[in-house]
Design a protein around this motif. Structure first.
Motif, PDB file in Angstrom:
ATOM      1  N   UNK A  13      41.944  35.903 -12.753  1.00  0.00           N
ATOM      2  CA  UNK A  13      43.343  35.593 -12.455  1.00  0.00           C
ATOM      3  C   UNK A  13      43.782  35.930 -11.029  1.00  0.00           C
ATOM      4  N   UNK A  14      43.112  36.903 -10.382  1.00  0.00           N
ATOM      5  CA  UNK A  14      43.594  37.357  -9.077  1.00  0.00           C
ATOM      6  C   UNK A  14      42.558  37.298  -7.957  1.00  0.00           C
ATOM      7  N   UNK A  15      41.266  37.210  -8.293  1.00  0.00           N
ATOM      8  CA  UNK A  15      40.248  37.108  -7.248  1.00  0.00           C
ATOM      9  C   UNK A  15      39.866  35.641  -7.015  1.00  0.00           C
ATOM     10  N   UNK A  16      39.426  34.963  -8.058  1.00  0.00           N
ATOM     11  CA  UNK A  16      38.971  33.573  -7.900  1.00  0.00           C
ATOM     12  C   UNK A  16      40.021  32.644  -7.283  1.00  0.00           C
ATOM     13  N   UNK A  17      41.295  32.706  -7.711  1.00  0.00           N
ATOM     14  CA  UNK A  17      42.271  31.768  -7.142  1.00  0.00           C
ATOM     15  C   UNK A  17      42.455  31.894  -5.635  1.00  0.00           C
ATOM     16  N   UNK A  18      42.094  33.029  -5.056  1.00  0.00           N
ATOM     17  CA  UNK A  18      42.272  33.200  -3.609  1.00  0.00           C
ATOM     18  C   UNK A  18      41.443  32.205  -2.801  1.00  0.00           C
ATOM     19  N   UNK A  19      40.291  31.812  -3.347  1.00  0.00           N
ATOM     20  CA  UNK A  19      39.383  30.986  -2.567  1.00  0.00           C
ATOM     21  C   UNK A  19      39.852  29.538  -2.457  1.00  0.00           C
ATOM     22  N   UNK A  20      40.944  29.212  -3.136  1.00  0.00           N
ATOM     23  CA  UNK A  20      41.582  27.915  -2.932  1.00  0.00           C
ATOM     24  C   UNK A  20      42.510  27.939  -1.720  1.00  0.00           C
ATOM     25  N   UNK A  21      42.814  29.135  -1.209  1.00  0.00           N
ATOM     26  CA  UNK A  21      43.733  29.282  -0.080  1.00  0.00           C
ATOM     27  C   UNK A  21      43.018  29.595   1.232  1.00  0.00           C
ATOM     28  N   UNK A  22      41.744  29.915   1.174  1.00  0.00           N
ATOM     29  CA  UNK A  22      41.015  30.326   2.372  1.00  0.00           C
ATOM     30  C   UNK A  22      40.748  29.134   3.290  1.00  0.00           C
ATOM     31  N   UNK A  23      40.615  29.413   4.583  1.00  0.00           N
ATOM     32  CA  UNK A  23      40.288  28.374   5.553  1.00  0.00           C
ATOM     33  C   UNK A  23      38.780  28.092   5.588  1.00  0.00           C
ATOM     34  N   UNK A  24      37.979  29.155   5.390  1.00  0.00           N
ATOM     35  CA  UNK A  24      36.522  29.017   5.377  1.00  0.00           C
ATOM     36  C   UNK A  24      35.977  29.889   4.247  1.00  0.00           C
ATOM     37  N   UNK A  25      35.042  29.347   3.470  1.00  0.00           N
ATOM     38  CA  UNK A  25      34.375  30.132   2.432  1.00  0.00           C
ATOM     39  C   UNK A  25      32.882  30.222   2.727  1.00  0.00           C
ATOM     40  N   UNK A  26      32.324  31.412   2.513  1.00  0.00           N
ATOM     41  CA  UNK A  26      30.888  31.634   2.618  1.00  0.00           C
ATOM     42  C   UNK A  26      30.365  31.999   1.232  1.00  0.00           C
ATOM     43  N   UNK A  27      29.459  31.182   0.721  1.00  0.00           N
ATOM     44  CA  UNK A  27      28.894  31.452  -0.599  1.00  0.00           C
ATOM     45  C   UNK A  27      27.376  31.497  -0.501  1.00  0.00           C
ATOM     46  N   UNK A  28      26.817  32.680  -0.754  1.00  0.00           N
ATOM     47  CA  UNK A  28      25.350  32.817  -0.707  1.00  0.00           C
ATOM     48  C   UNK A  28      24.761  32.440  -2.052  1.00  0.00           C
ATOM     49  N   UNK A  29      23.751  31.584  -2.017  1.00  0.00           N
ATOM     50  CA  UNK A  29      23.121  31.064  -3.232  1.00  0.00           C
ATOM     51  C   UNK A  29      21.637  31.435  -3.191  1.00  0.00           C
ATOM     52  N   UNK A  30      21.173  32.301  -4.088  1.00  0.00           N
ATOM     53  CA  UNK A  30      19.759  32.688  -4.060  1.00  0.00           C
ATOM     54  C   UNK A  30      18.851  31.559  -4.527  1.00  0.00           C
ATOM     55  N   UNK A  31      17.640  31.550  -4.001  1.00  0.00           N
ATOM     56  CA  UNK A  31      16.630  30.569  -4.395  1.00  0.00           C
ATOM     57  C   UNK A  31      15.540  31.214  -5.238  1.00  0.00           C
ATOM     58  N   UNK A  32      15.862  32.353  -5.837  1.00  0.00           N
ATOM     59  CA  UNK A  32      14.954  33.031  -6.759  1.00  0.00           C
ATOM     60  C   UNK A  32      15.692  33.233  -8.079  1.00  0.00           C
ATOM     61  N   UNK A  33      14.978  33.618  -9.095  1.00  0.00           N
ATOM     62  CA  UNK A  33      15.551  33.743 -10.438  1.00  0.00           C
ATOM     63  C   UNK A  33      16.479  34.956 -10.515  1.00  0.00           C
TER      64      UNK A  33
END
Length: 290
Positions: free
Chosen positions: A193-213
């Motif tokens: 309710x309070x963390x995830x919705x913030x990323x709709x307001x950001x100018x730039x998002x950085x999301x790290x996606x692992x390539x391992x299990x």
């Protein structure tokens, strides 16, 4: 937003990696001779460490199993928005520090887990820099997201975020896997309710996606290395972003959407330097002209 007194805010959950982003900005500020007023999000928690433990215990006795640091009842959202607004208007405001450990607390002769007294932000700073949980919070009562001139989200895929939190809290804070897991579960409603919705307001998002299990983060023995991941960088408004330059400077990067570039995990800091140094230049140039 303010031309004369700009604000940069980094927002992300506990374990997301906002601290490493802050180090990159500190390097930019040092190189470009920018004096920043540093604001730590933890300093706007409502309760100190002992008070929070007592409040959490009381809440659990009353059947509330979701009392957490992520929600409005445990944070000073109004005071944080007031700081952002006041700094944008006057270049000053009220701040304090949260003393995480004995090393931080020793100069103040206080116990770890306490706050220093409120004080004025130093005068004649070039900009305000915030790093914490709530740099883009919007509720019916406050709109913190409207104030920063540059708003950056740091949000790894959820399993990686949990692995990073588990590793940090176990290795550096001495918690057990069970205790960290309990914290993750307790925070989940406020996270949604309070963390995830913030990323709709950001100018730039950085999301790290692992390539391992990382399918079971609770048994992972180590954090996936940067070279075992990619970083997805999404721009809310790609106008003015020189994507050909970024792709040329960062080998093995590519565009996945018209507003999104993907870079190797080991090049995340380089990407931040290339993207945000011009932002800081423009902020300082507009400030001088104003």
């Amino acid at each position: 937003m303010s031309v004369k007194h700009p604000i940069i805010a980094i927002t992300g959950s506990s374990g997301a990696g906002t601290t490493s982003v802050t180090r990159t900005f500190e390097n930019i500020f040092r190189r470009e001779k920018v004096t920043a007023a540093i604001i730590e999000g933890d300093s706007f928690h409502r309760y100190d460490r002992l008070e929070m433990r007592k409040k959490a215990a009381d809440a659990e006795k009353q059947g509330d199993k979701n009392f957490s640091h992520f929600g409005p009842t445990t944070n000073l959202f109004s005071e944080l928005e007031t700081l952002f607004r006041t700094y944008g208007e006057t270049g000053t405001g009220k701040r304090r520090k949260y003393l995480h450990d004995h090393e931080e607390a020793a100069p103040y002769k206080q116990e770890p887990g306490t706050f220093t007294p409120w004080e004025d932000v130093p005068s004649a700073t070039d900009l305000l820099f915030y790093e914490g949980l709530h740099g883009a919070v919007v509720t019916p009562e406050v709109n913190i997201a409207q104030h920063p001139d540059l708003l950056i989200g740091v949000v790894p895929v959820i399993n990686l975020e949990w692995i990073q939190k588990l590793w940090r809290d176990k290795s550096k804070r001495g918690y057990s896997t069970e205790a960290v897991t309990d914290t993750i579960l307790r925070r989940m409603p406020d996270y949604v309710n309070y963390i995830c919705p913030q990323f709709a307001h950001t100018h730039v998002n950085f999301q790290r996606v692992p390539c391992v299990d990382t399918s079971n983060p609770f048994i992972a023995r180590e954090i996936p290395a940067p070279d075992e991941s990619f970083v997805v960088i999404r721009f809310a408004n790609p106008k003015g972003i020189d994507f050909p330059y970024l792709l040329n400077m960062i080998h093995d990067s590519f565009m996945s959407r018209a507003n999104t570039v993907v870079v190797p995990g080991g090049k995340m800091e380089l990407a931040m330097q290339l993207i945000f140094t011009p932002f800081v230049w423009r902020m300082m140039e507009r400030k001088k002209k104003a």
